[in-house]
Motif scaffolding. Structure first.
Motif, mmCIF file in Angstrom:
data_model
loop_
_atom_site.group_PDB
_atom_site.id
_atom_site.type_symbol
_atom_site.label_atom_id
_atom_site.label_comp_id
_atom_site.label_asym_id
_atom_site.label_seq_id
_atom_site.Cartn_x
_atom_site.Cartn_y
_atom_site.Cartn_z
ATOM 1 N N ARG A 123 0.830 -1.200 0.000
ATOM 2 C CA ARG A 123 0.000 0.000 0.000
ATOM 3 C C ARG A 123 0.864 1.248 0.000
ATOM 4 N NH1 ARG A 123 -1.540 3.458 3.985
ATOM 5 N NH2 ARG A 123 -3.491 4.632 3.620
ATOM 6 N N LEU A 140 0.919 4.129 -3.022
ATOM 7 C CA LEU A 140 0.606 5.538 -2.788
ATOM 8 C C LEU A 140 1.777 6.433 -3.166
ATOM 9 C CD1 LEU A 140 -1.262 5.277 0.640
ATOM 10 C CD2 LEU A 140 -2.262 5.756 -1.600
ATOM 11 N N LYS A 158 1.604 9.382 -6.205
ATOM 12 C CA LYS A 158 1.893 10.796 -5.976
ATOM 13 C C LYS A 158 2.996 11.319 -6.888
ATOM 14 C CE LYS A 158 2.633 10.497 -1.544
ATOM 15 N NZ LYS A 158 2.992 10.951 -0.182
ATOM 16 N N GLY A 171 -6.008 6.959 1.135
ATOM 17 C CA GLY A 171 -4.749 7.637 0.882
ATOM 18 C C GLY A 171 -4.167 8.247 2.137
ATOM 19 N N LEU A 179 -5.472 -0.598 -1.414
ATOM 20 C CA LEU A 179 -5.207 0.624 -0.664
ATOM 21 C C LEU A 179 -6.024 0.738 0.618
ATOM 22 C CD1 LEU A 179 -5.173 3.166 -3.651
ATOM 23 C CD2 LEU A 179 -3.217 1.956 -2.632
ATOM 24 N N THR A 191 -9.102 6.772 -3.206
ATOM 25 C CA THR A 191 -8.215 7.936 -3.273
ATOM 26 C C THR A 191 -8.734 8.840 -4.382
ATOM 27 O OG1 THR A 191 -6.713 6.967 -4.912
ATOM 28 C CG2 THR A 191 -6.208 6.561 -2.578
#
Length: 263
Positions: free
Chosen positions: A104, A108, A112, A169, A235, A239
């Motif tokens: 996870r 993430l 990003k 998130g 996740l 998100t």
């Protein structure tokens, strides 16, 4: 006076939703409050109808001037410009993050990253190519109605995830933080009712039996369910990028069902 204040606030929320999802010019909002973005989610499907309506207009013009392929390519390019590739960016980031991350935290981190990876590039190109091919295969009237309904209902299904899932998130991520709260049932119901007039218009124009509509809408629901499971497994929740990917996948699912009815 209270009614006028309420209507004024709802107009502000509509402008916030328009500003967030599109590049359409809106008046400058004074005394902006971060919670307005979360509240404005109920207007996301209505903004989707606006995007779909403008895109359908471009499709009709290019269809009349040239041919279905030019109409499909041109209208798709127009919708990307209209939204600033907002949802397409979410799709690409989600493909990169979920495809390249084995944990996870790593997923993430990848999502990003502003750089586009192999999974994101391939996912985006394949989605756009399929969307163009499906739209080009539709008769003009059905294509116009499909653009309206797909853009509106895909955004509705995206915000449904806000009602049934937790935020997966990093809360400090500024872009997604205002949407990190779950959407209330009343907001979801309000959002659905904004779509009903266009749905009834489609029923009236095409004069199809109700069961004909089960295929495109059924595929949308399956695509939404798939994304919900995927985001939950990978996740632990939704998100901002995941919502964008859900919008793209459910929109594509509607076009797939629409085209299948004409085979």
């Amino acid at each position: 006076m209270k009614i006028l204040q309420l209507l004024g606030h709802e107009l502000r929320l509509l402008l916030v939703a328009t500003q967030f999802l599109t590049r359409l010019p809106v008046p400058v909002l004074s005394h902006y409050q971060p919670e307005w973005l979360q509240q404005s989610a109920r207007y996301f499907p209505l903004v989707g109808l606006v995007v779909g309506g403008l895109t359908a207009g471009v499709f009709a013009l290019l269809f009349w001037l040239f041919n279905p392929w030019v109409a499909a390519i041109g209208s798709t390019a127009f919708s990307i410009r209209l939204t600033g590739a907002f949802h397409e960016d979410g799709l690409a980031d989600t493909c990169d993050g979920l495809g390249g991350g084995f944990t996870r935290e790593r997923s993430l981190e990848i999502m990003k990253d502003s750089r586009l990876g192999t999974y994101g590039t391939l996912g985006l190109l394949l989605a756009l190519a399929l969307k163009i091919a499906l739209l080009a295969s539709l008769p003009l009237l059905w294509a116009l109605i499909a653009l309206l309904l797909a853009h509106g209902f895909s955004r509705f299904l995206s915000i449904i995830l806000l009602n049934f899932m937790v935020y997966g998130g990093e809360v400090e991520h500024a872009k997604a933080k205002p949407l990190a709260q779950q959407l209330g049932g009343q907001q979801a119901t309000f959002a659905l009712f904004t779509l009903l007039p266009v749905l009834l218009l489609g029923f009236w124009l095409l004069q199809w039996p109700v069961y004909f509509w089960l295929l495109p809408f059924g595929l949308m629901l399956l695509a939404c369910y798939y994304m919900a499971r995927l985001l939950h497994q990978k996740l632990g929740g939704f998100t901002g990028d995941g919502l964008g990917a859900t919008q793209q996948l459910t929109e594509l699912a509607f076009y797939t069902g629409a085209a299948a009815l004409w085979l």
